[in-house]
Design a protein around this motif. Structure first.
Motif, short mmCIF file in Angstrom:
data_model
loop_
_atom_site.label_atom_id
_atom_site.label_comp_id
_atom_site.label_asym_id
_atom_site.label_seq_id
_atom_site.Cartn_x
_atom_site.Cartn_y
_atom_site.Cartn_z
N LYS A 25 -15.81 -8.54 19.85
CA LYS A 25 -17.13 -8.47 20.47
C LYS A 25 -17.22 -7.20 21.30
CE LYS A 25 -17.91 -13.47 21.14
NZ LYS A 25 -18.18 -14.49 22.18
N SER A 52 -20.13 -4.95 24.15
CA SER A 52 -21.37 -5.05 24.91
C SER A 52 -21.64 -3.77 25.69
CB SER A 52 -21.28 -6.23 25.89
OG SER A 52 -22.44 -6.29 26.72
N GLN A 97 -26.28 -6.56 29.68
CA GLN A 97 -26.87 -7.88 29.50
C GLN A 97 -28.33 -7.75 29.10
OE1 GLN A 97 -26.14 -9.84 33.28
NE2 GLN A 97 -24.14 -10.55 32.62
N PHE A 118 -10.36 -10.76 21.06
CA PHE A 118 -10.07 -12.05 21.66
C PHE A 118 -9.27 -12.94 20.72
CE2 PHE A 118 -14.04 -10.48 23.43
CZ PHE A 118 -13.88 -10.67 24.79
N SER A 122 -9.44 -17.37 24.38
CA SER A 122 -10.78 -17.15 24.92
C SER A 122 -11.58 -16.33 23.92
CB SER A 122 -10.71 -16.41 26.25
OG SER A 122 -12.00 -16.12 26.74
N VAL A 123 -12.89 -16.48 23.96
CA VAL A 123 -13.77 -15.61 23.18
C VAL A 123 -14.82 -14.99 24.11
CG1 VAL A 123 -13.46 -16.75 20.95
CG2 VAL A 123 -15.21 -17.59 22.52
N THR A 124 -14.50 -14.90 25.38
CA THR A 124 -15.40 -14.32 26.36
C THR A 124 -14.60 -13.62 27.44
OG1 THR A 124 -17.00 -14.83 28.13
CG2 THR A 124 -15.46 -16.57 27.51
N MET A 183 -15.17 -13.67 30.43
CA MET A 183 -15.31 -14.41 31.67
C MET A 183 -14.06 -15.21 32.01
SD MET A 183 -19.23 -15.84 31.57
CE MET A 183 -19.02 -16.62 33.17
N TYR A 208 -7.34 -11.30 27.44
CA TYR A 208 -7.89 -10.67 26.24
C TYR A 208 -7.55 -9.18 26.25
CZ TYR A 208 -11.59 -9.25 29.48
OH TYR A 208 -12.28 -8.73 30.55
N GLY A 228 -10.00 -12.54 32.56
CA GLY A 228 -11.36 -12.90 32.94
C GLY A 228 -11.49 -12.95 34.45
#
Length: 363
Positions: free
Chosen positions: A46, A48, A51, A65, A70-72, A74, A78, A97
């Motif tokens: 992913k 970014s 936002q 990830f 985790s896949v975030t 936060m 990762y 995170g």
């Protein structure tokens, strides 16, 4: 698109003042597709640039990830590429995170200073548990050239890092090799974190690993449910099928039907069989034909849990490794030699080695 070309294309023209309708933002939104083939096969990619539709960021990121972690950004650990706010360099890092960590801090005094101090301490503890040969040639800090809250937290949460000037990026083979190395360090960092949490209860955000005697209270068996993750890309969507919790629940239910008592409320262990004979259980998903990774992880975790959680001289549980698919006979023999019983899912039947069969844990 090669990784080096991708980093150049995003970094050279990125400007947060241009908003989201830019070639660089479109490249970031397509990272999962454009960088497919880099990093481990089962990792989620992913990226970014801010936002949407609120605001862009001065420091866009590209994350790799492990979906079992985790896949975030936060939570969890990762691997991430971060562009300096000056757009002079990319930094590749194994990071933690920060958002959920910040939420646990009391809103008193200089709260942000407390958050940064806690992140640095946790990152240092994990880094200290890594083999020296894995961290050789890597730094322990990054500089994003931006004093914002998010950027300072990224910097504080750095476990290892390596910075590449944009005007002197190495070739694609070198970048891909460094990325793969960072993913290897990630796997080791996850285990180092768990070891530290077990040996030092309450000192790391992964949670306390204080041993609770199952006879002292009623502990439920509730592994949770698998949630299918859909990763939306411009041209296609990737569906990540359920993995860990569903298999563990099926095996646990099968054991309960055979009058075993067990619980999952024993973090960081997957489950513990409390009756009639105590066992520590670890459930592992076998990805493709990679039985080596699954068996190595089960072996190391089971041995660590018993060593740290059950004092020498006390009654110590036996060890059980459960796999989502058959593993090789050599791997079964090795685990048995290490006093670990083995069970695996084969055609929806829980097959077991002789040790597991004798205990009634497999067919």
């Amino acid at each position: 698109m090669t990784l080096v070309d991708y980093l150049l294309a995003v970094g050279a023209g990125y400007d947060p003042r241009d908003g989201f309708d830019t070639p660089q933002q479109r490249l970031l939104s397509q990272a999962g597709e454009l960088l497919d083939g880099y990093g481990p096969n089962d990792f989620v990619i992913k990226a970014s640039g801010g936002q949407r539709p609120l605001a862009t960021t001065d420091t866009p990121w590209i994350g790799f990830f492990d979906p079992d972690e985790s896949v975030t950004p936060m939570r969890g650990l990762y691997v991430v590429w971060l562009l300096q706010a000056s757009r002079e360099a990319w930094t590749l890092s194994v990071n933690m995170g920060t958002e959920l960590r910040a939420k646990t801090m009391k809103k008193a005094g200089d709260r942000e200073a407390q958050v940064l101090e806690a992140l640095r301490a946790e990152a240092a503890a994990i880094r200290g548990g890594l083999p020296a040969d894995l961290t050789s040639g890597w730094g322990a800090a990054m500089d994003l050239r931006r004093p914002g809250i998010r950027q300072r937290r990224y910097e504080a949460a750095t476990i290892i890092a390596k910075t590449y000037p944009l005007d002197a990026l190495p070739d694609d083979k070198t970048l891909a090799g460094d990325l793969n190395h960072a993913c290897l360090v990630l796997a080791e960092a996850m285990q180092a974190r768990d070891r530290f949490a077990i040996a030092n209860p309450g000192t790391i955000f992964t949670g306390s690993a204080v041993h609770v005697d199952p006879n002292d209270r009623d502990l439920p068996f509730d592994p949770g449910v698998d949630v299918t993750a859909v990763i939306s890309l411009p041209k296609r969507s990737i569906v990540r099928k359920p993995r860990h919790e569903g298999g563990l629940k099926r095996y646990g239910t099968w054991l309960q039907c055979r009058n075993f008592k067990l619980t999952t409320k024993v973090h960081p262990r997957d489950f513990v069989i409390t009756s009639p004979t105590p066992w520590i259980g670890e459930y592992k998903v076998v990805y493709g034909r990679d039985v080596a990774r699954a068996t190595r992880e089960a072996h190391s975790q089971l041995k660590e849990y018993r060593h740290f959680l059950y004092p020498a001289g006390a009654s110590r549980p036996q060890l059980l490794a459960v796999f989502s698919a058959p593993i090789t006979d050599r791997r079964v023999t090795w685990l048995n030699a290490e006093d670990i019983a083995v069970v695996w899912d084969e055609d929806d039947r829980w097959r077991g080695c002789p040790l597991a069969q004798a205990a009634g844990l497999g067919l």
